[in-house]
Every structure is written in structure tokens, then in C-alpha cells.
Motif scaffolding. Structure first.
Motif, mmCIF file in Angstrom:
data_model
loop_
_atom_site.group_PDB
_atom_site.id
_atom_site.type_symbol
_atom_site.label_atom_id
_atom_site.label_comp_id
_atom_site.label_asym_id
_atom_site.label_seq_id
_atom_site.Cartn_x
_atom_site.Cartn_y
_atom_site.Cartn_z
ATOM 1 N N ALA A 126 0.840 -1.192 0.000
ATOM 2 C CA ALA A 126 0.000 0.000 0.000
ATOM 3 C C ALA A 126 0.876 1.243 0.000
ATOM 4 O O ALA A 126 1.913 1.293 0.669
ATOM 5 N N MET A 127 0.442 2.260 -0.735
ATOM 6 C CA MET A 127 1.158 3.524 -0.757
ATOM 7 C C MET A 127 0.236 4.630 -1.241
ATOM 8 O O MET A 127 -0.791 4.375 -1.870
ATOM 9 N N ALA A 128 0.631 5.861 -0.927
ATOM 10 C CA ALA A 128 -0.111 7.031 -1.395
ATOM 11 C C ALA A 128 0.816 8.234 -1.396
ATOM 12 O O ALA A 128 1.608 8.420 -0.468
ATOM 13 N N ARG A 129 0.718 9.031 -2.438
ATOM 14 C CA ARG A 129 1.429 10.316 -2.510
ATOM 15 C C ARG A 129 0.409 11.337 -2.983
ATOM 16 O O ARG A 129 -0.006 11.328 -4.149
ATOM 17 N N MET A 130 -0.030 12.195 -2.071
ATOM 18 C CA MET A 130 -1.132 13.104 -2.325
ATOM 19 C C MET A 130 -0.621 14.507 -2.674
ATOM 20 O O MET A 130 0.307 15.014 -2.033
ATOM 21 N N ILE A 131 -1.269 15.096 -3.679
ATOM 22 C CA ILE A 131 -0.975 16.461 -4.102
ATOM 23 C C ILE A 131 -2.092 17.371 -3.586
ATOM 24 O O ILE A 131 -3.281 17.080 -3.769
ATOM 25 N N VAL A 132 -1.718 18.466 -2.943
ATOM 26 C CA VAL A 132 -2.702 19.341 -2.316
ATOM 27 C C VAL A 132 -3.528 20.076 -3.369
ATOM 28 O O VAL A 132 -3.059 20.366 -4.474
ATOM 29 N N LYS A 133 -4.776 20.335 -3.017
ATOM 30 C CA LYS A 133 -5.684 21.094 -3.886
ATOM 31 C C LYS A 133 -6.055 22.394 -3.178
ATOM 32 O O LYS A 133 -6.453 22.383 -2.012
ATOM 33 N N GLN A 134 -5.941 23.491 -3.893
ATOM 34 C CA GLN A 134 -6.252 24.788 -3.296
ATOM 35 C C GLN A 134 -7.753 24.912 -3.055
ATOM 36 O O GLN A 134 -8.561 24.620 -3.945
ATOM 37 N N PRO A 135 -8.171 25.318 -1.847
ATOM 38 C CA PRO A 135 -9.602 25.411 -1.564
ATOM 39 C C PRO A 135 -10.250 26.540 -2.334
ATOM 40 O O PRO A 135 -9.597 27.490 -2.780
ATOM 41 N N VAL A 136 -11.560 26.425 -2.487
ATOM 42 C CA VAL A 136 -12.318 27.452 -3.202
ATOM 43 C C VAL A 136 -12.371 28.712 -2.352
ATOM 44 O O VAL A 136 -12.736 28.677 -1.167
ATOM 45 N N GLU A 255 1.916 26.088 -4.355
ATOM 46 C CA GLU A 255 2.725 25.832 -5.538
ATOM 47 C C GLU A 255 3.036 24.333 -5.641
ATOM 48 O O GLU A 255 3.111 23.626 -4.628
ATOM 49 N N GLU A 256 3.215 23.874 -6.855
ATOM 50 C CA GLU A 256 3.422 22.451 -7.100
ATOM 51 C C GLU A 256 4.669 21.935 -6.378
ATOM 52 O O GLU A 256 5.751 22.518 -6.494
ATOM 53 N N GLY A 257 4.503 20.878 -5.622
ATOM 54 C CA GLY A 257 5.625 20.246 -4.945
ATOM 55 C C GLY A 257 5.944 20.803 -3.575
ATOM 56 O O GLY A 257 6.793 20.252 -2.868
ATOM 57 N N THR A 258 5.283 21.880 -3.151
ATOM 58 C CA THR A 258 5.618 22.478 -1.856
ATOM 59 C C THR A 258 4.842 21.846 -0.695
ATOM 60 O O THR A 258 5.337 21.794 0.427
ATOM 61 N N THR A 259 3.640 21.388 -0.967
ATOM 62 C CA THR A 259 2.812 20.811 0.090
ATOM 63 C C THR A 259 2.334 19.438 -0.362
ATOM 64 O O THR A 259 1.576 19.324 -1.340
ATOM 65 N N THR A 260 2.780 18.409 0.357
ATOM 66 C CA THR A 260 2.441 17.032 -0.005
ATOM 67 C C THR A 260 2.172 16.218 1.259
ATOM 68 O O THR A 260 2.491 16.635 2.381
ATOM 69 N N PHE A 261 1.609 15.053 1.041
ATOM 70 C CA PHE A 261 1.308 14.133 2.131
ATOM 71 C C PHE A 261 1.321 12.722 1.555
ATOM 72 O O PHE A 261 0.836 12.495 0.443
ATOM 73 N N GLY A 262 1.883 11.789 2.307
ATOM 74 C CA GLY A 262 1.953 10.427 1.766
ATOM 75 C C GLY A 262 2.281 9.394 2.800
ATOM 76 O O GLY A 262 2.616 9.691 3.953
ATOM 77 N N LEU A 263 2.225 8.162 2.375
ATOM 78 C CA LEU A 263 2.563 7.018 3.218
ATOM 79 C C LEU A 263 2.876 5.831 2.324
ATOM 80 O O LEU A 263 2.460 5.778 1.162
ATOM 81 N N TYR A 264 3.641 4.885 2.862
ATOM 82 C CA TYR A 264 3.867 3.624 2.171
ATOM 83 C C TYR A 264 4.134 2.530 3.188
ATOM 84 O O TYR A 264 4.724 2.756 4.254
ATOM 85 N N LYS A 265 3.651 1.370 2.884
ATOM 86 C CA LYS A 265 3.762 0.227 3.778
ATOM 87 C C LYS A 265 5.154 -0.376 3.684
ATOM 88 O O LYS A 265 5.681 -0.612 2.601
ATOM 89 N N LEU A 266 5.745 -0.612 4.844
ATOM 90 C CA LEU A 266 7.088 -1.163 4.882
ATOM 91 C C LEU A 266 7.062 -2.673 4.636
ATOM 92 O O LEU A 266 6.081 -3.341 4.922
#
Length: 266
Positions: A126-136, A255-266
Motif C-alpha cells: 500500500a502507498m499514497a502520494r497526495m498532491i494538495v488542492k487549493q480550496p475554493v 505551488e506544485e511540490g511544496t505541500t504534499t502528504f503520503g505514506l507507504y507500507k514497509l
């Protein structure tokens, strides 16, 4: 001399042997055989008609069960199509989408367990790399969420479910490396700039801080960007949900690449 062995009379017939004479069957002897043959033909026709009736009934029942089984799915797909055409309300559409994702997650879990038991198919972590979305912009402060929302179209996920625009739902138990990077480009006059990785058990579980990070811009005259980074390894169970909370989403740098969130299973 008289020849006594020659005569014009035909020789007498040979007498039949005992038990060799069999009387021909009379008309009454063929009736049982005829009745037996007619009974077999009738029985075969009854069995044949019964088999056709059973197959017809079974086929109809199969189609009825199949239609009943997929009727709900067809209704959900139809309503999702109406959501795409903006016929349904936003609330109904969100409920349908979450229900559909929950069903897909259950199917993925069953397929994963089956593959694990049979040893078939590749096993992906399992893994995830999330890209932030600017709120309305323009939403009133009372309705602004302090949880970052993610751009699902540009994010990458595998065996991790996306829930309610801000949460990630874990499907596989194990140890996970979790990280968060939040960049702030504006300061807050009263509250320090902070980001927290939140954890809750299920959709209604109590939220707790898994990690917290701070950064400082000094005062309002500073135009720099500060980044709050945090990461660690944690044991997670199925249905655990993770999200990122910030002091104020309007202060975050998108801006792209400045704010991210993620996880991956070891």
C-alpha cells in the motif's frame, strides 16, 4: 434272386426328438411385450418433457436472480450518471460516490485475501502520494475546513482509499512510513503556523494527533516561505484514517511540490 432293398415307396419320416417340438406363440403372448414397449416410450417422453420443464424453470430463475443481484448496481450507476449531468444534488452525489468507493474497497480486500491464500497474483504494498488542492475562495470562515484537501486526479494511490476529500483510509494492516510537508507563505498574528497529521479509527472515531510540526515566518513583513516537515513509522490497522490539519489553509503555499502528504507500507 429278388432284391428286397429296392422299393418305390418313400422312406418313412424321421420321428421328432423329445423336447424339440415347440409350439408357436399364440396371439395372447405378444400383448405383454407390446404393453412394455409402449410403457417405456411413454416413460421416456415424460422424462424428456420433465427435463425440458426443469431446464426452462432453472434458466428463468437464474436470470431473475441475476437481474435482482445487479439491480441495485444499475440504479447506483444510473444515479452516478445523473450526478455527472448535475441532476442530483451535491449531497446525494457525495453519498453515492462514497458508497461506491466503499464497495470497491471491500472487493479489493476480498481479492487480496483470495490471492494471499491461493498464492496467485503479484502482491503490491500500500502507498499514497497526495498532491494538495487549493480550496475554493470566498467561503465564509465558519465553513472553512482546516483539513487540507487533495487533488485526486494528480495524486497516486495503491491499496489506500480516498475518503471525503481530505482523509486517506488504510486497507491493509502493517507498519507504515508516514510523512507530511506543508509550506506556509503567510503568517498568522495570534497562532503559530502548524501542521498536524491526524489519525482516527473509522469514520466516527475520535481524532488524535499522530505528529505535529511548526515553522515560523517572523512577522508580517517577511515574504519568505517556511516548511513544516514531519515523518515517522506507525502501525496501522484496516479502516484507520489519516488527514493533515493546518492552522489556516489560506496561509498555505499551493505551488506544485511544496505541500504534499503520503505514506507507504514497509
Amino acid at each position: 434272386m429278388i432284391n428286397t432293398y429296392q422299393t418305390s415307396m418313400p422312406p418313412p419320416p424321421i420321428p421328432p426328438r423329445l423336447g424339440s417340438v415347440m409350439s408357436a406363440p399364440g396371439p395372447g403372448h405378444s400383448k405383454p411385450l407390446l404393453k412394455f414397449l409402449i410403457g417405456m416410450i411413454v416413460l421416456q417422453m415424460v422424462l424428456l418433457l420433465g427435463g425440458f420443464a426443469y431446464l426452462y424453470h432453472t434458466d428463468n430463475k437464474y436470470h431473475e436472480d441475476l437481474e435482482r443481484k445487479y439491480l441495485d448496481d444499475m440504479i447506483v450507476l444510473k444515479r452516478l450518471e445523473e450526478c455527472e449531468k448535475d441532476i442530483q444534488s451535491v449531497l446525494d452525489c457525495k453519498t453515492l460516490v462514497e458508497k461506491y468507493k466503499s464497495i470497491l474497497a471491500k472487493v479489493s480486500q476480498k481479492e487480496g485475501r483470495a490471492a494471499k491464500l491461493t498464492g496467485g497474483g503479484p502482491s503490491y504494498g500500500a502507498m499514497a502520494r497526495m498532491i494538495v488542492k487549493q480550496p475554493v475562495s470566498g467561503a465564509p470562515p465558519s465553513k472553512r475546513s482546516k483539513y487540507l484537501e487533495w487533488n485526486i486526479g494528480h495524486s497516486v494511490r495503491r491499496n489506500v482509499q480516498y475518503y471525503m476529500s481530505s482523509w486517506l483510509k488504510v486497507l491493509q494492516p502493517g507498519d507504515y512510513n508516514i510523512y507530511s510537508q506543508v509550506a506556509f507563505s503567510k503568517w498568522h498574528p495570534k497562532t503559530p503556523l502548524a501542521s498536524r497529521v491526524k489519525l482516527r479509527k473509522g469514520e466516527t472515531g475520535e481524532e488524535k494527533d499522530l505528529m505535529t510540526a511548526y515553522c515560523s515566518l517572523g512577522d508580517q513583513d517577511h515574504t519568505d516561505v517556511c516548511t513544516a516537515f514531519q515523518g515517522g513509522v506507525f502501525s496501522l490497522e484496516p479502516d484507520d484514517q489519516l488527514s493533515v490539519w493546518v492552522t489556516d489553509p489560506s496561509l498555505v503555499n499551493y505551488e506544485e511540490g511544496t505541500t504534499t502528504f503520503g505514506l507507504y507500507k514497509l
